[in-house]
Design a protein around this motif. Structure first.
Motif, PDB file in Angstrom:
ATOM      1  N   LYS A   4      49.153 105.198 143.023  1.00  0.00           N
ATOM      2  CA  LYS A   4      49.539 104.128 142.741  1.00  0.00           C
ATOM      3  C   LYS A   4      49.471 104.441 141.503  1.00  0.00           C
ATOM      4  CE  LYS A   4      46.155 102.206 140.407  1.00  0.00           C
ATOM      5  NZ  LYS A   4      44.391 101.809 140.511  1.00  0.00           N
ATOM      6  N   VAL A   5      51.456 103.566 140.959  1.00  0.00           N
ATOM      7  CA  VAL A   5      51.676 103.726 140.115  1.00  0.00           C
ATOM      8  C   VAL A   5      51.902 102.969 138.573  1.00  0.00           C
ATOM      9  CG1 VAL A   5      54.660 104.761 139.032  1.00  0.00           C
ATOM     10  CG2 VAL A   5      53.873 104.716 141.420  1.00  0.00           C
ATOM     11  N   LEU A   6      51.593 103.705 137.594  1.00  0.00           N
ATOM     12  CA  LEU A   6      51.314 102.698 136.134  1.00  0.00           C
ATOM     13  C   LEU A   6      52.550 102.179 135.416  1.00  0.00           C
ATOM     14  CD1 LEU A   6      48.159 104.256 135.610  1.00  0.00           C
ATOM     15  CD2 LEU A   6      47.885 102.427 136.557  1.00  0.00           C
ATOM     16  N   ASN A   7      53.339 101.210 135.699  1.00  0.00           N
ATOM     17  CA  ASN A   7      54.287 100.596 134.760  1.00  0.00           C
ATOM     18  C   ASN A   7      53.985  99.918 133.618  1.00  0.00           C
ATOM     19  OD1 ASN A   7      55.869 102.211 136.487  1.00  0.00           O
ATOM     20  ND2 ASN A   7      55.683 100.356 137.945  1.00  0.00           N
ATOM     21  N   ASN A   8      52.527  99.542 133.665  1.00  0.00           N
ATOM     22  CA  ASN A   8      52.546  98.680 132.214  1.00  0.00           C
ATOM     23  C   ASN A   8      51.585  99.202 131.457  1.00  0.00           C
ATOM     24  OD1 ASN A   8      49.993  98.853 133.512  1.00  0.00           O
ATOM     25  ND2 ASN A   8      49.043  96.821 134.045  1.00  0.00           N
ATOM     26  N   LYS A   9      52.264 100.205 131.352  1.00  0.00           N
ATOM     27  CA  LYS A   9      51.332 101.119 129.877  1.00  0.00           C
ATOM     28  C   LYS A   9      52.564 101.416 128.906  1.00  0.00           C
ATOM     29  CE  LYS A   9      47.543 100.746 131.517  1.00  0.00           C
ATOM     30  NZ  LYS A   9      45.801 100.089 131.164  1.00  0.00           N
ATOM     31  N   LYS A  10      53.697 101.308 128.777  1.00  0.00           N
ATOM     32  CA  LYS A  10      54.535 102.146 128.013  1.00  0.00           C
ATOM     33  C   LYS A  10      54.950 101.400 126.983  1.00  0.00           C
ATOM     34  CE  LYS A  10      58.347 103.584 131.299  1.00  0.00           C
ATOM     35  NZ  LYS A  10      59.479 103.020 131.823  1.00  0.00           N
ATOM     36  N   ASN A  11      53.520 101.289 125.819  1.00  0.00           N
ATOM     37  CA  ASN A  11      53.336 100.642 124.782  1.00  0.00           C
ATOM     38  C   ASN A  11      52.829 101.820 123.353  1.00  0.00           C
ATOM     39  OD1 ASN A  11      50.389 100.817 125.677  1.00  0.00           O
ATOM     40  ND2 ASN A  11      49.957  99.220 125.752  1.00  0.00           N
ATOM     41  N   GLY A  12      52.962 102.842 124.105  1.00  0.00           N
ATOM     42  CA  GLY A  12      52.742 103.978 123.193  1.00  0.00           C
ATOM     43  C   GLY A  12      53.164 104.279 121.411  1.00  0.00           C
TER      44      GLY A  12
END
Length: 340
Positions: A4-12
């Motif tokens: 399961k690839v997490l693509n919606n977490k690029k808010n670092g």
């Protein structure tokens, strides 16, 4: 286990500035709270500022940087959450932990070897002689790696011991299978390479041998380790791929890097090859000499240069064969007399 690839977490980056801003607010709260206590005696603002200053470092643990061709498998209290695959700056649950059981495993391969284990095929853990243990990198490399296992001594289909080494190009394609389906995917790959190499090499002779079926179709063929190296390497690659599918690995290519008879029979096999080469050369010399003798007799007979009876023909054939098949230059002898 499906990846399961997490693509919606690029808010670092946004979260980083937010946490820094909250820290500045906590400092303001502490200063303001100190003044309020002196004038009104209300410590609420001071307590809030102190609590955030003490615990505000926790969210920073959720900031993760992923480089190109890297992946990070995340678990939350033992449950698989997902995988970060795309390069970027992420913010995740700070209580998530990265999981990579092969992080400390060192193989004799590109990108995974240090100076102290270059000669070893497999070294698990950190160097015992190091004063400070190195921190294991929990990230999984998605790059193409080259595994170069040590040479193995294997008996070919004729029972002759041969030494063979292979280089395998591979990469991780499913991180969830790699870390959860097998205990250690690097060890698993190394062992499967050894197993597949033995299974395939036992089907072939070192050199071409008669009445040997290497394809399994019941018909003798000319397959051999030395003469069919590309076919052997492809069969080794296919065999390894079948064994590592469940580990989420892709075998891109396999190449034979070393092939030789074992030292205990190498000298004997060299003599055998030399003898075979000498026999083949002698056969060619004899065939050529017989043809030249036949041609000489036919030309003499056609041109009527000389008339030879059977005894003289036999003597001429004997002399010509000795001259043409000998290892040394002929020493002519002038015969001024007669054969009779």
């Amino acid at each position: 286990m499906d990846e399961k690839v997490l693509n919606n977490k690029k808010n670092g980056m946004v979260m980083l500035f937010l946490f820094i801003f909250l820290y500045l607010i906590s400092i303001v709260c502490i200063i303001s709270g100190g003044f309020l206590i002196e004038y009104s005696g209300n410590p609420v603002l001071l307590i809030i500022g102190v609590l955030y200053a003490a615990l505000g470092w926790i969210p920073f643990g959720g900031l993760k940087v992923i480089k190109p061709q890297e992946a990070l498998v995340l678990t939350l209290f033992g449950k698989y959450v997902g995988t970060l695959k795309d390069a970027g700056f992420y913010f995740i649950n700070p209580f998530c932990s990265s999981f990579n059981p092969a992080a400390k495993t060192k193989l004799n391969q590109s990108g995974d070897v240090n100076e102290k284990n270059l000669l070893g095929t497999l070294t698990i853990g950190t160097d015992a002689n190091a004063s400070q243990p190195e921190a294991a990198n929990k990230k999984i490399s998605l790059k193409i790696m080259t595994l170069n296992n040590n040479r193995q001594k294997i008996n070919d289909c004729l029972g002759n011991p041969v030494e063979i080494g292979i280089a395998v190009m591979w990469k991780v394609v499913d991180t969830a299978k790699a870390v959860f389906n097998v205990d250690n995917y690097k060890e698993y790959l190394s062992l499967q390479c050894d197993s597949a190499l033995r299974d395939i090499v036992r089907m072939y002779p070192y050199d071409v041998a008669p009445n040997v079926d290497t394809t399994g179709d019941g018909i003798a063929d000319e397959g051999s380790l030395r003469g069919s190296s590309e076919i052997v390497a492809e069969r080794i690659r296919s065999e390894i791929q079948k064994k590592v599918n469940e580990a989420g690995l892709e075998i891109i290519e396999a190449r034979i890097t070393y092939l030789a008879y074992a030292p205990e029979i190498a000298a004997v096999m060299l003599q055998r090859q030399q003898a075979s080469a000498i026999i083949d050369a002698r056969k060619m010399i004899v065939d050529g000499a017989v043809g030249m003798v036949e041609m000489a007799l036919e030309r003499l007979s056609e041109n009527e240069v000389v008339t030879l009876d059977e005894e003289r023909k036999a003597a001429m054939v004997s002399n010509l064969l000795v001259v043409l098949c000998g290892n040394r230059d002929a020493q002519p002898i002038v015969n001024s007399g007669s054969l009779y």
